[in-house]
Design an enzyme around this catalytic site. Structure first.
Site, short mmCIF file in Angstrom:
data_model
loop_
_atom_site.label_atom_id
_atom_site.label_comp_id
_atom_site.label_asym_id
_atom_site.label_seq_id
_atom_site.Cartn_x
_atom_site.Cartn_y
_atom_site.Cartn_z
N HIS A 149 8.84 -4.41 11.01
CA HIS A 149 8.75 -4.47 9.55
C HIS A 149 9.42 -3.24 8.93
CE1 HIS A 149 7.44 -5.54 5.63
NE2 HIS A 149 6.59 -4.54 5.51
N SER A 203 9.33 -3.37 1.52
CA SER A 203 8.27 -4.33 1.84
C SER A 203 8.00 -5.17 0.59
CB SER A 203 7.04 -3.58 2.34
OG SER A 203 6.09 -4.48 2.84
N GLU A 239 0.82 -1.22 0.00
CA GLU A 239 0.00 0.00 0.00
C GLU A 239 0.85 1.27 0.00
OE1 GLU A 239 1.21 0.40 2.83
OE2 GLU A 239 0.80 -1.37 4.05
N ASP A 294 9.88 -8.38 12.65
CA ASP A 294 8.93 -8.31 11.54
C ASP A 294 8.01 -9.52 11.58
OD1 ASP A 294 7.63 -7.91 9.13
OD2 ASP A 294 9.47 -7.55 7.99
#
Lengths: 351, 351
Positions: free
Chosen positions: B328, B217, B148, B299
């Site tokens: 993360h 990510s 995102e 994470d």
């Protein structure tokens, strides 16, 4: 999850973050304080860590990171000692000075150390010129620290000015940082600012007709004094400043700081000196340059100080901004008040 | 006073602050959430405020502030909608795009919008060149967003690269930002990266032999795929990435995001697509360029992903950094991991 508040003197989230301390370090400091780790030791350890990163980066030829980490180490020392009153303070203050000086040539743009003779001592300051091709002489802003803020703490605000094409000069005056050991709080801070100006007007990179002065907190008082007594200043900003000290409104940590910078034996002695030395009201009618006054309505410094400026600085074009939700220096309002001051200076000092 | 934690999906202090949201806004958001103000509405209102500041600044000729405020407004829209799944999301996503595009020419250095044809649509991206006099052609880093995160969110990391003399190019690929409406999550993200590279190697400002790729990510997965399949990349960074999706480890908000970007009717359908489309293990033996892998041991993405990279990317010089206390992308560790990646790229892509 709870929200950090802004109202502790040392763990002042708004101030420390805007002046460059990473959020994560403040978060850690908060946890450490709850576990009774000493504030001075916590930040000294942070300085150790960042100094190590900086030293290693420079050894690896990473100049930008080297400068950044050493500056951050210096800033950690600033906050380690800024409201700390035992005999370790001087050592950490000196470490801050040394770390900043190591960072200085590697900052972007670099900071050039200047030592200007005055009386039987010298003024230590840093000049920074905006990067990139310069179209002729540039304007400059002289930055003044406050009761416990010193020249090393103005880096982030300097960046705002430098990226707008303005040069910066910051120094420690009476009662501040490097100068405190020689000269305690004095009634003639403006004489030091004028000595700095004597140099700046001779530098070929700077336009002598476009030099402003900005001071923060007590520095705001000094900025007003400096601009009122030296007509060479073309613009003035009082950022959370005042024109007379209202002792009763001073919180305990500030009273301790006043005693520290006056080197007096008691708060009562400090009060007498401070009230006498800092009364700027008689000078305000001599202020003529465009002047910007920022005040937070939630500041412990009473709003009446702004009324006094409005009333007595009648010969200067004033821009007065009172932020209804702002604390001291509006540190709790994020970047907007700072950007507004930088923009105002860039307009007032435009060619 | 309590300490903010880092572990909420939306109010991720470390991430949002490092990506440019002012601390004060996060503090306000936290209070607003406790009072049940909608997350999307809170950040949309912040965007309104910053858009107004930006529009006024540009009208006043304050280009730098105009660019900054409009970018910040865009970033507020990014976070308003990044984990929001009702039918207002698309509108706020588009507003983010529009605000960033208004900011782009006023950023320092400016961002130049590029639209590259691919299939029956186009790739929207932004090129930024380092400021100052350039001594010949410069290196460039292609920045990839994640599940995102989109091109507008990489501004702060771009600054780290730009101040180190590297150019940046960022774009939305399949399933991301501007491209999602046309192309959902796809098995060939690397084809989009190569199309971008086809352009970059032709630009006279850039050195075609010194172009790297960094992804964050899910973008870390894409960076590995891109560098493994296109030998023109001279360096690769996987920032909190992975090489196969371990669905059971995915938290609920990520599962919802997977469903959103695959445009599937259920999480189970999303799982099938995601597992099939993102399995990067077969490509790793083709990776040859120097590659930096950053992973946080805390994470939710398992550390076994790093073991897989070590095992399968046996033909690439690997630098693997596992931060024992990192979450993360190590967002909770402050600026150091980001500075380290920027420094690593600046060394690997040095002339």
């Amino acid at each position: 999850m709870s929200v950090p508040t802004f109202n502790t003197a040392m763990l002042n989230w708004g101030r420390l973050i805007l002046d460059g301390i990473p959020f994560v370090d403040l978060s850690e400091a908060s946890t450490a304080l709850e576990a009774n780790v000493s504030w001075l030791e916590f930040w000294s350890a942070k300085a150790d860590h960042y100094e190590e990163l900086g030293t290693r980066a420079l050894a690896d030829g990473l100049e930008l990171s080297g400068g950044y980490w050493l500056w951050l180490a210096s800033l950690c020392c600033q906050y380690a000692q800024f409201l700390w009153f035992d005999d370790r303070r001087e050592e950490v203050q000196q470490r801050k000075v040394d770390l900043y000086d190591r960072a200085a040539p590697h900052l972007s743009p670099p900071a050039l150390r200047v030592e200007l003779p005055i009386d039987d001592t010298f003024i230590a300051g840093y000049l920074r010129l905006p990067p990139g091709p310069r179209d002729g002489k540039v304007a400059c802003v002289v930055l003044l620290g406050g009761l416990e803020s010193t020249k090393e703490e103005s880096y982030m605000f300097e960046q705002l000015l430098l990226e707008r094409g303005l040069a910066t000069f910051t120094f420690d005056g009476p009662g501040q940082g490097e100068m405190l050991a020689q000269v305690s709080l004095a009634p003639d801070f403006e004489r030091y600012t004028s000595t700095v100006l004597d140099l700046l007007v001779t530098l070929e990179e700077l336009d002598p007709d476009r030099i402003g002065v900005l001071g923060r907190s007590l520095g705001g008082c000094y900025a007003l004094r400096s601009a009122a007594t030296d007509d060479r200043f073309a613009a003035c900003v009082s950022w959370g400043g005042f024109v007379s000290v209202e002792w009763e409104a001073e919180p305990p940590h500030d009273r301790a700081s006043w005693q520290y910078v006056t080197k007096t034996g008691s708060e009562e002695e400090a009060r007498v000196q401070v009230e006498a030395n800092l009364d700027t009201r008689p000078l305000l009618p001599r202020l003529h340059c465009p002047t910007y006054v920022l005040h937070g309505a939630l500041d412990e410094i009473p709003g009446e100080q702004v009324d006094l400026i409005r009333e007595l600085a009648a010969n200067a074009p004033l821009t007065v901004v009172v932020e209804p939700l702002g604390d001291h220096c509006c540190h709790n309002l994020g970047p907007a008040p700072r950007v507004a001051m930088a923009d105002w200076l860039s307009i007032r000092l435009a060619r």
